[in-house]
Write an enzyme that holds these catalytic residues in place. Structure first.
Site, PDB file in Angstrom:
ATOM      1  N   ARG A   7      -6.551  -2.201   2.421  1.00 31.34           N
ATOM      2  CA  ARG A   7      -7.002  -1.130   3.068  1.00 31.34           C
ATOM      3  C   ARG A   7      -7.156  -1.349   4.585  1.00 31.34           C
ATOM      4  O   ARG A   7      -6.715  -0.143   5.314  1.00 31.34           O
ATOM      5  CB  ARG A   7      -8.310  -0.966   2.483  1.00 31.34           C
ATOM      6  N   SER A  28      -5.840 -10.709  -8.292  1.00 31.41           N
ATOM      7  CA  SER A  28      -6.350  -9.449  -7.655  1.00 31.41           C
ATOM      8  C   SER A  28      -6.729  -8.603  -8.438  1.00 31.41           C
ATOM      9  O   SER A  28      -6.533  -8.855  -9.903  1.00 31.41           O
ATOM     10  CB  SER A  28      -4.914  -8.970  -7.007  1.00 31.41           C
ATOM     11  N   ARG A  32      -9.738  -0.810  -7.666  1.00 31.49           N
ATOM     12  CA  ARG A  32      -9.320   0.806  -7.915  1.00 31.49           C
ATOM     13  C   ARG A  32      -8.959   0.824  -9.061  1.00 31.49           C
ATOM     14  O   ARG A  32      -8.624   2.193  -9.653  1.00 31.49           O
ATOM     15  CB  ARG A  32      -8.045   0.842  -6.964  1.00 31.49           C
ATOM     16  N   GLY A  68     -11.057  -7.440  -0.474  1.00 30.10           N
ATOM     17  CA  GLY A  68     -12.098  -7.447   0.476  1.00 30.10           C
ATOM     18  C   GLY A  68     -12.201  -8.309   1.564  1.00 30.10           C
ATOM     19  O   GLY A  68     -12.969  -8.558   2.487  1.00 30.10           O
ATOM     20  N   VAL A  69     -10.931  -8.791   1.875  1.00 33.76           N
ATOM     21  CA  VAL A  69     -10.726  -9.762   3.105  1.00 33.76           C
ATOM     22  C   VAL A  69     -10.880  -8.860   4.327  1.00 33.76           C
ATOM     23  O   VAL A  69     -10.226  -7.891   4.694  1.00 33.76           O
ATOM     24  CB  VAL A  69      -9.573 -10.493   2.956  1.00 33.76           C
ATOM     25  N   VAL A 126       0.737  -1.211   0.054  1.00 38.78           N
ATOM     26  CA  VAL A 126       0.017  -0.162  -0.030  1.00 38.78           C
ATOM     27  C   VAL A 126       0.949   1.165   0.066  1.00 38.78           C
ATOM     28  O   VAL A 126       1.670   1.287   0.932  1.00 38.78           O
ATOM     29  CB  VAL A 126      -0.917   0.109   1.241  1.00 38.78           C
ATOM     30  N   ALA A 127       0.672   2.135  -0.854  1.00 36.47           N
ATOM     31  CA  ALA A 127       1.603   3.261  -0.965  1.00 36.47           C
ATOM     32  C   ALA A 127       1.202   4.555  -0.032  1.00 36.47           C
ATOM     33  O   ALA A 127       0.327   4.490   0.558  1.00 36.47           O
ATOM     34  CB  ALA A 127       1.524   3.777  -2.392  1.00 36.47           C
ATOM     35  N   THR A 162       3.604  -5.749  -9.849  1.00 36.93           N
ATOM     36  CA  THR A 162       2.091  -5.352 -10.044  1.00 36.93           C
ATOM     37  C   THR A 162       1.859  -4.966 -11.657  1.00 36.93           C
ATOM     38  O   THR A 162       2.605  -4.187 -12.099  1.00 36.93           O
ATOM     39  CB  THR A 162       1.794  -4.119  -9.051  1.00 36.93           C
ATOM     40  N   TYR A 168       6.539  -1.375  -9.068  1.00 34.94           N
ATOM     41  CA  TYR A 168       5.757  -1.095 -10.260  1.00 34.94           C
ATOM     42  C   TYR A 168       6.684  -0.703 -11.394  1.00 34.94           C
ATOM     43  O   TYR A 168       7.916  -0.133 -11.258  1.00 34.94           O
ATOM     44  CB  TYR A 168       5.240   0.458  -9.897  1.00 34.94           C
ATOM     45  N   HIS A 217      -7.044  -5.422  -7.948  1.00 36.95           N
ATOM     46  CA  HIS A 217      -6.193  -4.039  -7.475  1.00 36.95           C
ATOM     47  C   HIS A 217      -7.408  -3.317  -6.395  1.00 36.95           C
ATOM     48  O   HIS A 217      -7.535  -2.201  -6.337  1.00 36.95           O
ATOM     49  CB  HIS A 217      -5.976  -3.047  -8.452  1.00 36.95           C
ATOM     50  N   LYS A 259       1.491  -9.977  -9.784  1.00 43.41           N
ATOM     51  CA  LYS A 259       0.225  -9.380  -8.864  1.00 43.41           C
ATOM     52  C   LYS A 259      -0.821  -8.752 -10.135  1.00 43.41           C
ATOM     53  O   LYS A 259      -0.499  -7.934 -10.676  1.00 43.41           O
ATOM     54  CB  LYS A 259       0.648  -8.393  -7.886  1.00 43.41           C
ATOM     55  N   SER A 264       5.724  -1.534  -0.763  1.00 40.83           N
ATOM     56  CA  SER A 264       5.261  -0.921  -2.161  1.00 40.83           C
ATOM     57  C   SER A 264       6.626   0.033  -2.604  1.00 40.83           C
ATOM     58  O   SER A 264       7.357   0.834  -1.797  1.00 40.83           O
ATOM     59  CB  SER A 264       4.285   0.083  -1.947  1.00 40.83           C
TER      60      SER A 264
END
Length: 364
Positions: free
Chosen positions: A315, A258, A263, A293-294, A85-86, A162, A136, A260, A236, A113
């Protein structure tokens, strides 16, 4: 930023989202929470998990039970890892440093990240649990290798590339909130990146196709990158079994199923929906992780039952970080692990290896 809220105010992972809304500035909360487009995929990530039912067995002896597992030769305390997570300093002044301390305390792995707000080296110093580096793709190939070498030298044990967000999705929620990256928070690991070329477009060209996407990697680029490192490479952002098969064929050691977090491209399947067919396509020995969503230990159980070696938590780590710093992240992870232990116990599955397709109820 700091807050008087303590972990005791949260009883489940979802509570941290509710509490974070009162702590974070509105634009930052909307940026973190939001998905792409109409957020159809964002919502479905959760509803798809909710629709799956467990099929418990009773009277099994689970007193020898454990959540321990092994992935890519590493010991994992549980099949749970923190997703990349950035810019975590948006949520808390210590950012990824606090998250790393929490992950180490709970023996939970962390994927750092490329867009972290601390250097890969400084975060690594705080991590004693499994630590992977997320890349990235950068247009300059030599700079990609430089980032990988920094990760190798800092003790990261795997590389996660990713591939599903070469460009941002349409994020209307963040746009409506007028989100901008706060002053003083930057992608510190990209400071020495060579400047991007400036392009001029003809009237018949697109700033998307001929512009932004000209910087995106292809399968050839990823195959080249895999050859540049001795680290196992996972790809990913996989949703299609053909892409999982392709990843395996070019030498990747695993994939992360995934979208993402809903997003990027809206209106795509949830990861849990496509997980079984991807597992079937790559075989039982290939490493498959899943995110999206976990929020519950039962979600982790469902993902493992349908073919995942482990899940990534996105998140929720930022919400917990915003609410209570390192203590919040550690508490959130402890909740998740204990919920998984309860689910396993009540389902009659003492170990991670005991969880499988038979643990899921299928409507006839």
């Amino acid at each position: 930023m700091t807050t008087s809220i303590t972990p005791i105010d949260a009883l489940c992972v979802a509570d941290y989202q509710r509490l974070a809304k009162d702590v974070l500035p509105h634009d930052i909360y909307e940026y973190i929470f939001g998905g792409g487009g109409d957020e159809i995929t964002l919502k479905h990530n959760r509803t798809a998990l909710d629709a799956i039912q467990l099929w418990p067995r009773v009277l099994n002896d689970v007193t020898h039970g454990t959540t321990m597992t092994s992935i890519l030769g590493e010991f994992w305390r549980s099949p749970i890892m923190l997703a990349p997570v950035a810019f975590q300093c948006m949520a808390h002044e210590e950012g990824e440093i606090a998250t790393a301390r929490a992950a180490s305390a709970l023996e939970i792995g962390m994927i750092v990240s490329t867009l972290a707000s601390h250097t890969v080296e400084s975060i690594s110093e705080k991590l004693t649990s499994p630590k992977w580096f997320q890349l990235y793709w950068q247009l300059d190939r030599d700079f990609n290798v430089e980032l990988v070498r920094r990760a190798e030298k800092s003790g990261y044990s795997a590389l996660v590339v990713t591939v599903d967000s070469a460009i941002h999705g349409i994020r209307n929620r963040a746009q409506r909130a007028n989100f901008v990256l706060p002053d003083g928070i930057t992608a510190v690991n990209l400071i020495n990146r060579p400047p991007l070329p400036s392009n001029a477009f003809t009237p018949d060209q697109s700033i998307i196709f001929q512009g932004m996407m000209s910087e995106a990697p292809t399968w050839k680029d990823i195959a080249w990158l895999i050859k540049q490192t001795s680290l196992p490479v996972l790809i990913k952002g996989i949703l299609h079994p053909a892409d999982a098969i392709k990843a395996k064929s070019i030498g990747a050691k695993g994939v992360v199923v995934s979208n993402h977090g809903g997003r990027t491209l809206d209106c795509v399947p949830s990861a849990i929906d496509v997980l079984p067919v991807i597992r079937q396509s790559v075989g039982g020995e290939f490493t498959v992780l899943m995110d999206g969503g976990v929020q519950r230990g039962t979600d982790v159980f469902k993902a493992v039952a349908l073919g995942a070696n482990a899940v990534l938590i996105g998140r929720p780590q930022v919400y917990a970080l915003a609410v209570a710093g390192a203590a919040g992240v550690a508490h959130m992870l402890r909740i998740l692990r204990e919920e998984l232990e309860v689910a396993m116990s009540l389902a009659g599955t003492a170990t991670i290896e005991d969880i499988g397709p038979a643990s899921i109820y299928k409507h006839r």
